[in-house]
Design an enzyme around this catalytic site. Sequence first.
Site, PDB file in Angstrom:
ATOM      1  N   VAL A  60       0.837  -1.203   0.000  1.00  0.00           N
ATOM      2  CA  VAL A  60       0.000   0.000   0.000  1.00  0.00           C
ATOM      3  C   VAL A  60       0.874   1.257   0.000  1.00  0.00           C
ATOM      4  O   VAL A  60       0.538   2.247  -0.652  1.00  0.00           O
ATOM      5  CB  VAL A  60      -0.993  -0.013   1.184  1.00  0.00           C
ATOM      6  CG1 VAL A  60      -1.767   1.286   1.276  1.00  0.00           C
ATOM      7  CG2 VAL A  60      -1.951  -1.189   1.043  1.00  0.00           C
ATOM      8  N   ALA A  63       1.866   1.728  -3.545  1.00  0.00           N
ATOM      9  CA  ALA A  63       0.715   2.220  -4.308  1.00  0.00           C
ATOM     10  C   ALA A  63       0.465   3.699  -4.021  1.00  0.00           C
ATOM     11  O   ALA A  63       0.280   4.500  -4.949  1.00  0.00           O
ATOM     12  CB  ALA A  63      -0.531   1.397  -3.981  1.00  0.00           C
ATOM     13  N   GLU A  64       0.442   4.074  -2.758  1.00  0.00           N
ATOM     14  CA  GLU A  64       0.197   5.467  -2.369  1.00  0.00           C
ATOM     15  C   GLU A  64       1.294   6.377  -2.911  1.00  0.00           C
ATOM     16  O   GLU A  64       1.020   7.487  -3.391  1.00  0.00           O
ATOM     17  CB  GLU A  64       0.123   5.592  -0.847  1.00  0.00           C
ATOM     18  CG  GLU A  64      -0.043   7.006  -0.341  1.00  0.00           C
ATOM     19  CD  GLU A  64      -1.489   7.445  -0.203  1.00  0.00           C
ATOM     20  OE1 GLU A  64      -1.731   8.669  -0.279  1.00  0.00           O
ATOM     21  OE2 GLU A  64      -2.365   6.587  -0.021  1.00  0.00           O
ATOM     22  N   THR A  65       2.519   5.922  -2.869  1.00  0.00           N
ATOM     23  CA  THR A  65       3.644   6.720  -3.354  1.00  0.00           C
ATOM     24  C   THR A  65       3.530   6.972  -4.850  1.00  0.00           C
ATOM     25  O   THR A  65       3.659   8.114  -5.308  1.00  0.00           O
ATOM     26  CB  THR A  65       4.975   6.009  -3.030  1.00  0.00           C
ATOM     27  OG1 THR A  65       5.082   5.857  -1.611  1.00  0.00           O
ATOM     28  CG2 THR A  65       6.167   6.790  -3.552  1.00  0.00           C
TER      29      THR A  65
END
Length: 143
Positions: A60, A63-65
């Site tokens: 996650v 993904a967020e990065t």
Amino acid sequence: MSIWKTPLTLEQLNQQSDNTLVSHLGIEMTELGDDYLVGTLPVDPRTHQPFGILHGGASVVLAETLGSTAANLAADPDCYCVGLEINANHLSSMRKGTLTGTARAIHVGRSTQVWEIQMHNDQGKAVCISRLTMAVLKREAGA
């Protein structure tokens, strides 16, 4: 045709993450296409959970990065983007190697953006898929 409104190089993108969670975990931006951003995360003890496999939270973070970085590149220069919601489906596990993620826009609007981030292992097997919703906010004058 490129969707990016704030042109930065991979080197500049990676330098922005110096001394952050991103650099601590070894995340690196590796490719910037006209409408996608690719990055990697090493699967090693830094990113393992207690059973010796890739921690779902590390997926996650990748993904967020990727989604957040891409969203800010696609936003008007007088705006910035912050996360509203993220979800992830963990499809298979990894013990070692490199997790590679690719962020692609589903929607780039004036007030929100939605990004899909597909992640796979070194053999190309799907490990995780995530969707990230971003709020697009105006920068305050002088900020």
